[in-house]
Design a protein around this motif. Structure first.
Motif, short mmCIF file in Angstrom:
data_model
loop_
_atom_site.label_atom_id
_atom_site.label_comp_id
_atom_site.label_asym_id
_atom_site.label_seq_id
_atom_site.Cartn_x
_atom_site.Cartn_y
_atom_site.Cartn_z
N ASP A 186 53.87 -48.39 -12.21
CA ASP A 186 54.10 -47.33 -10.78
C ASP A 186 55.15 -47.57 -10.22
O ASP A 186 55.99 -46.64 -9.86
N ALA A 187 55.86 -48.74 -10.10
CA ALA A 187 57.06 -49.21 -9.27
C ALA A 187 58.19 -48.31 -10.10
O ALA A 187 59.05 -48.09 -9.34
N LEU A 188 58.29 -48.29 -11.43
CA LEU A 188 59.37 -47.91 -12.15
C LEU A 188 59.23 -46.11 -11.80
O LEU A 188 60.34 -45.62 -11.95
N LYS A 189 58.04 -46.00 -12.25
CA LYS A 189 57.48 -44.08 -11.96
C LYS A 189 58.14 -43.95 -10.69
O LYS A 189 58.69 -42.65 -10.48
N ALA A 190 58.01 -44.65 -9.44
CA ALA A 190 58.21 -44.48 -8.30
C ALA A 190 59.78 -44.05 -8.08
O ALA A 190 60.17 -43.41 -7.20
N THR A 191 60.53 -44.79 -9.05
CA THR A 191 61.98 -44.54 -8.71
C THR A 191 62.60 -43.15 -9.60
O THR A 191 63.68 -42.94 -9.54
N GLY A 192 61.50 -42.39 -10.21
CA GLY A 192 62.01 -41.62 -10.86
C GLY A 192 62.37 -41.66 -12.35
O GLY A 192 62.92 -40.63 -12.89
N ALA A 193 61.90 -42.67 -12.68
CA ALA A 193 62.27 -42.96 -14.18
C ALA A 193 61.49 -42.13 -15.24
O ALA A 193 60.34 -41.78 -14.76
N SER A 194 62.07 -41.74 -16.30
CA SER A 194 61.13 -40.89 -17.31
C SER A 194 60.29 -41.98 -18.05
O SER A 194 60.44 -43.51 -17.91
N PHE B 125 60.30 -42.73 -21.19
CA PHE B 125 61.18 -43.59 -22.10
C PHE B 125 61.76 -44.72 -21.27
O PHE B 125 61.82 -45.94 -21.93
N GLN B 126 62.37 -44.56 -20.05
CA GLN B 126 62.85 -45.50 -19.31
C GLN B 126 62.04 -46.58 -18.82
O GLN B 126 62.14 -47.86 -18.59
N ASN C 116 54.28 -39.58 -3.54
CA ASN C 116 55.06 -39.38 -4.54
C ASN C 116 54.16 -39.32 -5.99
O ASN C 116 54.66 -39.50 -7.14
N ARG D 166 60.44 -35.98 -11.31
CA ARG D 166 61.16 -37.18 -11.28
C ARG D 166 62.40 -37.00 -10.34
O ARG D 166 62.70 -37.97 -9.45
N ARG E 131 60.74 -37.94 -7.13
CA ARG E 131 60.51 -39.18 -6.75
C ARG E 131 61.85 -40.03 -6.45
O ARG E 131 61.68 -41.15 -5.64
N ARG E 132 62.84 -39.58 -6.99
CA ARG E 132 63.98 -40.49 -6.73
C ARG E 132 64.52 -40.45 -5.58
O ARG E 132 65.37 -41.46 -5.06
N PHE F 64 56.29 -51.93 -2.74
CA PHE F 64 54.96 -52.56 -2.89
C PHE F 64 54.49 -53.85 -2.31
O PHE F 64 55.31 -54.54 -2.09
N GLY G 281 67.15 -45.92 -20.38
CA GLY G 281 66.47 -46.61 -20.92
C GLY G 281 67.02 -47.72 -21.78
O GLY G 281 66.72 -48.82 -21.87
N GLN H 108 68.14 -46.36 -4.77
CA GLN H 108 67.74 -44.81 -5.04
C GLN H 108 68.57 -43.91 -3.97
O GLN H 108 68.48 -42.54 -4.32
#
Lengths: 266, 249
Positions: free
Chosen positions: A165-173, A175-176, B53, B79, B82-83, B89, B118, B166
């Motif tokens: 969730d935390a990574l998704k929330a940063t806008g990460a794809s 793959f990322q 989000n 995305r 979201r950014r 959290f 990535g 961000q």
């Protein structure tokens, strides 16, 4: 109620024990474990043992080459196995899989692959590709996938969903998320299982040659066909040395990995 | 102060098991506001925040963030939304085995091409920024330690740093101090407020400690059983309303 259940359990147990004994006696009669040939085998065993000592290796360069080939088969088989497993595990783990049905499909595939022994895979690949180390590598890779994909996927399923969730929330794809979040989180499990699998693969690689999939096993079969038992023992000792060496190396690697984890935990 | 950052209209959410988590939530959040959402556990605070989000998908209604319809956004567009929304959290949700500065850099992932991000190939500028942000939250000495070597309060400050990295226009914090001791809570809330004020951020913070909410926020929203039952300044939040929020059936 209680005594009744106890009695029932006891009854079931007795039935199981009875069935087991019947099956055991039946097998004994059917297979003939106490074959009379066993009693006559002493002289032949004596001959065999006499033929085995002193162990020799008539063509050390060939045997050494074959041993190295076995190691190469194990390394390559593990490498391909690890690469494919980690990719497939991303689809098998329920929490990152694009869809639950894909997860089930990939897991079913892994279960099937796991159920077929490495030796059978080697035979199949020999038919498809021909003799040599390549079918051996493929057989080990496929067999590794069956096991590694399962353990990797389980490791991924156990990680905290909050991380994703935390990574998704940063806008990460996606793959990322996988590369920056999931892989670092399962790293220690990933390393220890991969090393363990390498250990298993070395043992398999030594045997795979027996069916013609390259490596030292082939030398062993060749020697036994011409009844050169001294050479059979010689090659067996080489295999023993090889596996021992691999064991020492993998243990060293594992200790290193554990140390790194422990150090970081302090 | 009048520019609208976020608007929700009749936002409702029903879980697959039939639980109604949100009922027609209509709110407008203006630029620069520090909003605190209070309410008992299970009232729908987290669900509301996670809807903003799209970490969970509301069943009905509309969310407009800086003129974009969040619920319609997919893939790349989502995305990019979201950014611009940083999120902190309750359980920090850091990558425990990665070093602190790396966790802060994760805030930049949304700005990098998928492959580059990535593989963790962050630019030098991003890295410098990350270290600068860590200095702002008082963690410059911890930058190269593994995230799980830090204390709870420190980890939460890393969480804030990640959100700030961000360069968001909206900062969401979902129970940021619920698993911290009182002094760490105080400390984390101070950092959170300072960072928001220095950067002129709009911020929504879920809290269940009313006193913290009163101290932190310009505006307090009370949610009970998925509905907005209070919306006003901290002064307007009387004891009667708090009691109604937390204790009455």
């Amino acid at each position: 109620m209680r005594p009744y259940i106890d009695k029932k359990n006891k009854m079931t147990k007795q039935i199981y024990v009875g069935l087991f004994i019947i099956f055991f006696i039946f097998s004994l009669l059917q297979v003939g474990i106490l074959d009379e040939r066993i009693f006559q085998a002493f002289s032949r065993v004596e001959n065999l043992l006499k033929g085995m000592v002193p162990p020799t290796i008539s063509e050390p360069i060939d045997v050494a080459g074959a041993a190295v080939e076995s190691l190469q088969v194990a390394v390559m088989g593990t490498l391909w196995g690890v690469v494919f497993s980690i990719v497939l595990a991303m689809f098998a783990a329920k929490n990152v899989s694009p869809h639950i049905s894909i997860s089930y499909a990939v897991k079913a595939f892994a279960a099937f692959v796991r159920a077929v022994p490495a030796l059978i895979w080697a035979l199949l690949f020999i038919v498809a590709i021909g003799l040599g180390p390549t079918p051996g590598i493929l057989a080990l890779a496929v067999n590794s996938i069956g096991m590694l994909m399962k353990v990797y996927a389980e490791a991924i399923e156990e990680i905290d969903t909050g991380i994703i969730d935390a990574l998704k929330a940063t806008g990460a794809s996606q793959f990322q998320v996988v590369m920056q979040g999931i892989i670092p989180s399962i790293m220690s499990i990933f390393i220890s299982w991969s090393i363990f699998r390498f250990d298993i693969n070395i043992r398999y690689a030594a045997v795979l040659g027996v069916v013609g999939a390259g490596g030292i096993g082939w030398e062993l079969v060749r020697a036994s066909r011409v009844m050169a038992y001294d050479e059979v023992l010689g090659i067996t000792l080489v295999i023993f040395g090889m596996i021992l060496l691999a064991e020492l190396v993998t243990r060293f690697l594992k200790d290193r990995a554990d140390m790194a984890t422990l150090k970081a935990m302090e | 102060m009048s520019e609208v950052v976020l608007e929700t209209k009749d936002l409702s959410m029903e879980f697959p098991d039939g639980t109604q988590a949100l009922k027609n939530v209509t709110l407008t959040i203006k630029k620069g506001e520090l909003v605190s959402i209070i309410g008992p556990s299970g009232a729908g605070k987290s669900t509301f925040m996670r809807s903003l989000n799209m970490l969970n998908k509301p069943t009905e209604g509309q969310i407009v963030f800086e003129g974009e319809n969040v619920l319609k956004a997919r893939g790349k567009q989502l995305r990019q939304i979201r950014r611009r929304i940083g999120m902190v959290f309750q359980h920090f949700n850091l990558i425990k085995r990665s070093p602190t500065y790396q966790n802060v850099l994760h805030g930049r992932l949304g700005y990098l091409p998928s492959l580059k991000g990535g593989l963790g190939r962050f630019s030098e500028e991003d890295t410098r920024q990350a270290l600068e942000i860590l200095r702002r939250v008082g963690l410059e000495d911890q930058a190269f330690k593994r995230a799980d070597e830090l204390s709870g309060g420190q980890q939460q400050r890393v969480g804030i740093a990640q959100a700030i990295a961000q360069t968001p226009s909206l900062l969401l914090a979902d129970e940021p101090i619920a698993s911290l001791d009182p002094s760490s809570s105080e400390n984390v809330m101070t950092y959170l407020k300072n960072v928001c004020q220095e950067d002129g951020l709009t911020s929504i913070v879920n809290l269940h400690q009313v006193d913290f909410a009163k101290k932190f926020a310009h505006r307090i929203i009370g949610i009970k059983a998925g509905e907005v039952v209070f919306d006003g300044s901290p002064k307007e939040l009387t004891e009667g309303i708090t009691n109604y929020l937390y204790y009455s059936k």
